[in-house]
Scaffold this active site. Structure first.
Site, short mmCIF file in Angstrom:
data_model
loop_
_atom_site.label_atom_id
_atom_site.label_comp_id
_atom_site.label_asym_id
_atom_site.label_seq_id
_atom_site.Cartn_x
_atom_site.Cartn_y
_atom_site.Cartn_z
N ASP A 46 6.23 8.85 16.53
CA ASP A 46 5.80 7.52 16.98
C ASP A 46 5.17 6.68 15.87
O ASP A 46 4.24 5.92 16.10
CB ASP A 46 4.83 7.65 18.16
CG ASP A 46 3.59 8.47 17.82
OD1 ASP A 46 3.59 9.15 16.76
OD2 ASP A 46 2.63 8.44 18.61
N SER A 52 7.10 -0.50 -6.95
CA SER A 52 7.57 0.70 -6.25
C SER A 52 7.08 0.68 -4.80
O SER A 52 7.39 -0.25 -4.05
CB SER A 52 7.11 1.94 -7.01
OG SER A 52 7.69 3.10 -6.47
N HIS A 79 12.82 2.76 -13.34
CA HIS A 79 11.93 2.46 -12.22
C HIS A 79 10.57 1.92 -12.69
O HIS A 79 9.97 1.08 -12.03
CB HIS A 79 11.74 3.72 -11.37
CG HIS A 79 10.94 3.51 -10.14
ND1 HIS A 79 11.40 2.79 -9.06
CD2 HIS A 79 9.69 3.91 -9.81
CE1 HIS A 79 10.49 2.78 -8.11
NE2 HIS A 79 9.43 3.44 -8.54
#
Length: 429
Positions: free
Chosen positions: A352, A143, A405
């Site tokens: 940023d 993951s 998953h």
């Protein structure tokens, strides 16, 4: 101090490392990292190479092994495995509201900026030089751990001999909005599957949502259980055995009493065990930032949700569960997130964030990489993963619909073995 333990078929040893909080600043505040080295008992005296495991999340400590089983069993056939608690998790200078309480909101946000994949990999490289005599090692990411693997391949490929990824091959270029637009559709499909499979689940979920809308219900932690909080159970719909667990939970939520319909105390006790936001705050604080490269998330999941109004609950309309999404209201409802609300807002506005992936380096990658892509994965969009396979050289992938998953948790020995065979050009069974 040398600390060792004997588990079922495993010898374990604890490691602690001091690393800079900020690798770009010298001198820097130091933090402590923890890693558990494990080896099979029969191999404990052999000079085996290392495999380091990057846990999913972000914000979760590495697995605490109990026995030589699952993917660990396959790995220990030829490796010493290093289970690294990524910075801020487990025993690696853990982050929580108490640990950050001495800092202002802006200081908290500045501190938390240093807990993304870039610094996790800088930590790994520092540890590698200490444990491996600067020899490259093998890495495995599950993951979010797969995101870390791709950053490792971008930033320090000289440290890697082989790489493996399960359920975590992200887009290299798409922003958080792209991710959540795809994810809401995936979550909607999982909802449809869930309510079709458990034919009385629709009434159970709607009755419970209506009750919570009309009444104030409190969890054992003192938090009010809201409809929005109830919807968060949907994160489990994308896991093996998750739909069954959700169904059995809501099946016992409301009970008939002499006073009428009430919420079952057993349900209230078990509910909190299904969500990790109080215990693992990094998951909420930094989750959207894992998609950010020179841009701000601006509470992406919250904004994109308006494109799918069926996820907004209204009385007498069907309730839909949500998935792996973080919302600003969570920082007003979960007790351990409340003190971090202002910092969360600052992180959501941060523009940023450094680049995570070097596209040129990945296009010329020489490290053998094998990835398992789960076509039904609710958390990582298959089409985005397939896009990435075309951008990373020397990457082989196995596309399968067999697993959700968390496939490595359910059938890890087979999955890791298949990826090792794929990476080494051996015949797949």
């Amino acid at each position: 101090m040398k600390v060792e333990q004997t588990l079922a078929g495993i010898k374990a040893r604890k490691h602690y490392f001091s690393v800079p909080l900020d690798y770009q600043q010298s001198p820097s505040q130091q933090i402590t990292l923890f890693a558990r080295e494990i080896v099979s008992i029969e191999n404990q005296h052999k000079a085996l190479p290392y495999l380091v495991f990057f846990q999913g999340g972000p914000g979760f400590g590495a697995a605490r092994p109990i026995a030589n089983s699952g993917w660990i069993k396959r790995a220990l056939q030829e490796y010493r495995v290093l289970l690294l608690d990524q910075r801020g998790t487990g025993l690696s200078t853990p982050i929580n509201s108490i640990a950050l309480s001495h800092l202002s909101a802006s200081q908290q946000a500045e501190y938390l900026c240093h807990f993304r994949a870039d610094n996790i990999i800088r930590d790994a490289e520092l540890i590698r030089t200490k444990l491996c005599n600067d020899e490259p090692w093998t890495i495995l990411g599950q993951s979010f751990g797969g995101f870390c693997v791709l950053h490792y391949l971008s930033a320090a490929p000289q440290g890697i001999k082989e790489a493996y990824i399960t359920g975590g091959l992200p887009s290299l270029t798409r922003n958080a909005d792209d991710v959540y637009q795809a994810t809401y559709l995936r979550v909607m499909a999982k909802n449809n599957d869930f309510f079709a499979r458990f034919t009385d689940a629709r009434k159970l979920a709607d009755d419970l949502a209506k009750y919570l809308y009309d009444n104030k219900v409190y969890l054992a932690t003192g938090e009010q259980l809201t409809v929005e909080m109830l919807q968060l159970l949907g994160i489990n719909l994308g896991m093996e055995q998750g739909p069954e667990a959700v169904y059995y939970l809501i099946e016992q939520a409301l009970i008939e009493t002499a006073q009428g319909v009430e919420v079952n105390p057993l349900f209230l006790h078990q509910f909190s065990q299904f969500l990790d936001y109080n215990t693992n705050p990094i998951f909420a604080l930094l989750h959207e930032s894992i998609y950010c490269q020179q841009n701000a998330s601006k509470w992406s999941a919250h904004r994109v949700r308006d494109q799918y109004p069926q996820f907004h609950y209204k009385v007498n309309k069907p309730l839909l569960f949500t998935g792996e999404m973080i919302y600003p209201w969570m920082f007003t409802q979960f007790e351990q997130l409340k003190p971090l609300a202002a910092a969360a807002d600052l992180l959501a506005a941060k523009k940023d964030w450094p680049q995570l992936y070097n596209l040129e380096q990945l296009a010329n990658n020489t490290v053998p990489v094998a990835a398992a892509i789960y076509s039904e994965d609710m958390f990582v969009e298959m089409q985005y993963s397939l896009e990435t396979t075309k951008q990373v050289a020397n990457l082989k992938y196995w596309l399968t619909s067999e697993y959700e998953h968390n496939g490595i948790r359910m059938d890890g020995e087979y999955i890791l073995d298949k990826l090792i065979q794929l990476n080494r050009g051996q015949c797949l069974r």
